[in-house]
Design a protein around this motif. Structure first.
Motif, PDB file in Angstrom:
ATOM      1  N   ALA A 159       7.441  -2.768 -11.718  1.00  8.11           N
ATOM      2  CA  ALA A 159       7.579  -1.483 -10.706  1.00  8.11           C
ATOM      3  C   ALA A 159       7.365  -0.116 -11.221  1.00  8.11           C
ATOM      4  N   ARG A 160       7.463   0.296 -12.307  1.00  7.08           N
ATOM      5  CA  ARG A 160       7.119   1.584 -12.805  1.00  7.08           C
ATOM      6  C   ARG A 160       5.679   1.429 -13.091  1.00  7.08           C
ATOM      7  N   LEU A 161       5.011   0.541 -13.253  1.00  7.11           N
ATOM      8  CA  LEU A 161       3.511   0.661 -13.633  1.00  7.11           C
ATOM      9  C   LEU A 161       2.735   0.540 -12.589  1.00  7.11           C
ATOM     10  N   VAL A 162       3.187   0.060 -11.238  1.00  8.77           N
ATOM     11  CA  VAL A 162       2.443  -0.046 -10.235  1.00  8.77           C
ATOM     12  C   VAL A 162       2.709   1.419  -9.529  1.00  8.77           C
ATOM     13  N   ASP A 163       3.973   2.177  -9.536  1.00 10.23           N
ATOM     14  CA  ASP A 163       4.168   3.307  -9.154  1.00 10.23           C
ATOM     15  C   ASP A 163       3.258   4.238  -9.973  1.00 10.23           C
ATOM     16  N   ASP A 164       3.054   4.301 -11.469  1.00  9.91           N
ATOM     17  CA  ASP A 164       2.154   5.247 -12.085  1.00  9.91           C
ATOM     18  C   ASP A 164       0.763   4.966 -11.907  1.00  9.91           C
ATOM     19  N   ILE A 165       0.424   3.720 -11.316  1.00  5.77           N
ATOM     20  CA  ILE A 165      -1.260   3.548 -10.849  1.00  5.77           C
ATOM     21  C   ILE A 165      -1.283   4.261  -9.547  1.00  5.77           C
ATOM     22  N   PRO A 171       8.350  -9.555  -2.612  1.00  7.48           N
ATOM     23  CA  PRO A 171       8.565  -8.142  -3.163  1.00  7.48           C
ATOM     24  C   PRO A 171       7.543  -7.506  -4.101  1.00  7.48           C
ATOM     25  N   PHE A 172       7.089  -8.258  -5.100  1.00  7.52           N
ATOM     26  CA  PHE A 172       6.239  -7.602  -6.094  1.00  7.52           C
ATOM     27  C   PHE A 172       4.961  -7.246  -5.061  1.00  7.52           C
ATOM     28  N   PHE A 173       4.616  -8.039  -4.275  1.00  5.80           N
ATOM     29  CA  PHE A 173       3.376  -7.545  -3.481  1.00  5.80           C
ATOM     30  C   PHE A 173       3.642  -6.259  -2.673  1.00  5.80           C
ATOM     31  N   GLY A 174       4.907  -6.331  -1.921  1.00  6.71           N
ATOM     32  CA  GLY A 174       5.341  -5.102  -1.362  1.00  6.71           C
ATOM     33  C   GLY A 174       5.225  -3.815  -1.860  1.00  6.71           C
ATOM     34  N   LEU A 175       5.417  -3.828  -3.348  1.00  7.08           N
ATOM     35  CA  LEU A 175       5.553  -2.578  -4.024  1.00  7.08           C
ATOM     36  C   LEU A 175       3.897  -2.134  -4.209  1.00  7.08           C
ATOM     37  N   ILE A 176       3.006  -3.187  -4.190  1.00  8.38           N
ATOM     38  CA  ILE A 176       1.618  -2.827  -4.458  1.00  8.38           C
ATOM     39  C   ILE A 176       1.177  -1.957  -3.207  1.00  8.38           C
ATOM     40  N   GLU A 177       1.550  -2.777  -2.021  1.00 10.22           N
ATOM     41  CA  GLU A 177       1.213  -2.202  -0.757  1.00 10.22           C
ATOM     42  C   GLU A 177       1.543  -0.884  -0.397  1.00 10.22           C
ATOM     43  N   ALA A 178       2.831  -0.523  -1.033  1.00 12.36           N
ATOM     44  CA  ALA A 178       3.423   0.623  -0.821  1.00 12.36           C
ATOM     45  C   ALA A 178       2.610   1.794  -1.419  1.00 12.36           C
ATOM     46  N   ASN A 179       1.931   1.419  -2.600  1.00  9.63           N
ATOM     47  CA  ASN A 179       1.073   2.566  -3.350  1.00  9.63           C
ATOM     48  C   ASN A 179      -0.230   2.525  -2.703  1.00  9.63           C
ATOM     49  N   ARG A 180      -0.656   1.416  -2.141  1.00  7.69           N
ATOM     50  CA  ARG A 180      -1.876   1.540  -1.488  1.00  7.69           C
ATOM     51  C   ARG A 180      -1.662   2.380  -0.269  1.00  7.69           C
ATOM     52  N   GLN A 181      -0.396   2.480   0.416  1.00  4.41           N
ATOM     53  CA  GLN A 181      -0.152   3.348   1.606  1.00  4.41           C
ATOM     54  C   GLN A 181      -0.223   4.575   1.144  1.00  4.41           C
ATOM     55  N   ASP A 182       0.261   4.905  -0.210  1.00  2.00           N
ATOM     56  CA  ASP A 182       0.236   6.360  -0.528  1.00  2.00           C
ATOM     57  C   ASP A 182      -1.039   6.918  -0.897  1.00  2.00           C
ATOM     58  N   GLN A 183      -2.165   6.146  -0.864  1.00  2.00           N
ATOM     59  CA  GLN A 183      -3.530   6.454  -0.936  1.00  2.00           C
ATOM     60  C   GLN A 183      -4.104   6.898   0.521  1.00  2.00           C
ATOM     61  N   SER A 230       8.362   0.290  -0.495  1.00  2.00           N
ATOM     62  CA  SER A 230       8.481   1.032  -1.824  1.00  2.00           C
ATOM     63  C   SER A 230       9.563   0.802  -2.287  1.00  2.00           C
ATOM     64  N   ALA A 231      10.652   0.661  -1.933  1.00  2.00           N
ATOM     65  CA  ALA A 231      12.063   0.610  -2.503  1.00  2.00           C
ATOM     66  C   ALA A 231      12.681  -0.656  -2.297  1.00  2.00           C
ATOM     67  N   ASN A 232      13.008  -1.288  -1.179  1.00  2.00           N
ATOM     68  CA  ASN A 232      13.680  -2.336  -1.019  1.00  2.00           C
ATOM     69  C   ASN A 232      13.501  -3.547  -1.662  1.00  2.00           C
ATOM     70  N   ALA A 290      -9.066   0.753  -6.588  1.00  2.00           N
ATOM     71  CA  ALA A 290      -9.604  -0.341  -7.370  1.00  2.00           C
ATOM     72  C   ALA A 290      -8.650  -0.885  -8.730  1.00  2.00           C
ATOM     73  N   VAL A 291      -7.914   0.075  -9.046  1.00  2.00           N
ATOM     74  CA  VAL A 291      -6.804  -0.285 -10.089  1.00  2.00           C
ATOM     75  C   VAL A 291      -5.683  -1.093  -9.479  1.00  2.00           C
ATOM     76  N   LEU A 292      -5.196  -0.772  -8.365  1.00  2.00           N
ATOM     77  CA  LEU A 292      -4.381  -1.539  -7.716  1.00  2.00           C
ATOM     78  C   LEU A 292      -4.877  -2.821  -7.208  1.00  2.00           C
ATOM     79  N   ASP A 293      -6.042  -3.069  -6.884  1.00  2.00           N
ATOM     80  CA  ASP A 293      -6.720  -4.314  -6.758  1.00  2.00           C
ATOM     81  C   ASP A 293      -6.580  -5.024  -7.884  1.00  2.00           C
ATOM     82  N   ALA A 294      -7.193  -4.498  -8.981  1.00  2.00           N
ATOM     83  CA  ALA A 294      -6.832  -5.348 -10.396  1.00  2.00           C
ATOM     84  C   ALA A 294      -5.552  -5.675 -10.684  1.00  2.00           C
TER      85      ALA A 294
END
Length: 321
Positions: free
Chosen positions: A62-68, A136-148, A166-168, A95-99
């Motif tokens: 979770a921390r790494l995906v947020d840092d990305i 839940p793991f994919f949800g955290l990635i999508e939250a960070n895509r949404q931030d972009q 992003s949280a739940n 691109a990094v989130l996709d990878a």
């Protein structure tokens, strides 16, 4: 029950999380060490070692995906290279989130080999041992895509939708990891996690604005006659303070809604969940103690304040409804 969104300084409440096998170096140290600066204990020493290792693996993910998503990866581009990209792609967050998502699929049995990033390698046995769900793991990635794509939220409902991603998910993973997931506990956990996310947003208004993000709902800003320029001031005026007080009360209500989760479990898990709720309460109390002036910097709870809030949560009689 969520990692801090962004990386602001928080009191150290986790004195000894276990190292994860195979995660030393390659930026993994820097990522895991951020557990020391969260509003709540990530993997405290009183938990069984298997739980602690599992919680740290989930936290590392979770921390790494947020840092990305926040552009906060360790300098040098090593994480990006591990994910199969050229170091020059480090600034292309999508691109990094996709990878990163491709590496997550390897965790769940992708056909192109084992995970590449050491934090993902550490996560794979935890996923398999505990049967953790991929959603839940994919949800955290999508939250960070949404931030972009989205930097402002018009309504409180819109913000809650973001927190759903992003949280739940992290709270749901904690319940799965400890074998205690039920529909009612998920509902309570979601309330706690959303409250923790909102508390973090309230502490980090100035930092988020520096990233051109505002997590205060636009409708509420207009209601309290707060402009974006007001949020850029060195200290908060009366309107900003009133807005922050309003959002603080909303977050506190969510924590109240989620608190029965603590009393639905027993033993060391109850202590862990009390730590999450108490951490949220301590953060909100720090915002209140600062007179709701969050613009000079994040109001930080003290360790003694955190311990008092945790004790109060444990003393609270469970309520129904």
């Amino acid at each position: 029950m969520t990692p801090a969104h962004g990386t602001s300084s928080r009191p150290h409440t986790d004195p000894g999380a276990p190292p994860l096998p195979g995660t030393r170096g390659a930026g993994a140290d820097a990522t895991l060490d951020k557990a020391r600066h969260e509003n709540f204990p990530v993997a405290p020493a009183f938990l069984p070692r298997a739980w602690r290792e599992g919680l740290m693996a989930v936290y590392g993910y979770a921390r790494l995906v947020d840092d990305i998503g926040d552009g906060d990866l360790a300098p040098g581009g090593r994480d990006v290279v591990l994910l199969g990209l050229d170091p020059a792609a480090a600034d292309d967050r999508l691109a990094v989130l996709d990878a990163f998502e491709a590496d997550l699929r390897r965790v769940f049995g992708g056909t192109d080999g084992p995970p590449r990033h050491p934090l993902m390698l550490a996560l794979q046995p935890v996923v398999r041992t505990h049967g953790l769900s991929p959603e839940p793991f994919f949800g955290l990635i999508e939250a960070n895509r949404q931030d972009q794509r989205i930097a402002r939220y018009e309504t409180y409902g819109d913000l809650l939708g973001y927190c759903e991603l992003s949280a739940n998910p992290v709270g749901r993973l904690v319940l799965e990891l400890t074998g205690t997931s039920t529909p009612e506990r998920i509902r309570r956990s979601d309330a706690v996690c959303t409250a923790l996310q909102i508390a973090e947003h309230l502490q980090d208004v100035a930092e988020d604005l520096g990233r051109d993000r505002i997590y205060l709902p636009g409708q509420d800003m207009r209601r309290f006659h707060v402009s974006e320029a007001d949020l850029a001031a060195p200290t908060a005026g009366a309107s900003v303070r009133s807005l922050i007080a309003y959002e603080t009360e909303r977050a506190r209500d969510l924590l109240d809604e989620g608190t029965p989760l603590v009393h639905s479990v027993h033993g060391r898990l109850r202590l862990l969940l009390a730590g999450f709720v108490g951490g949220g309460r301590a953060a909100l109390r720090a915002v209140t103690t600062a007179g709701f002036d969050v613009l000079p910097g994040p109001p930080e709870p003290t360790k003694s304040g955190l311990l008092r809030e945790v004790a109060a949560v444990l003393r609270t009689a469970p309520r129904k409804g």
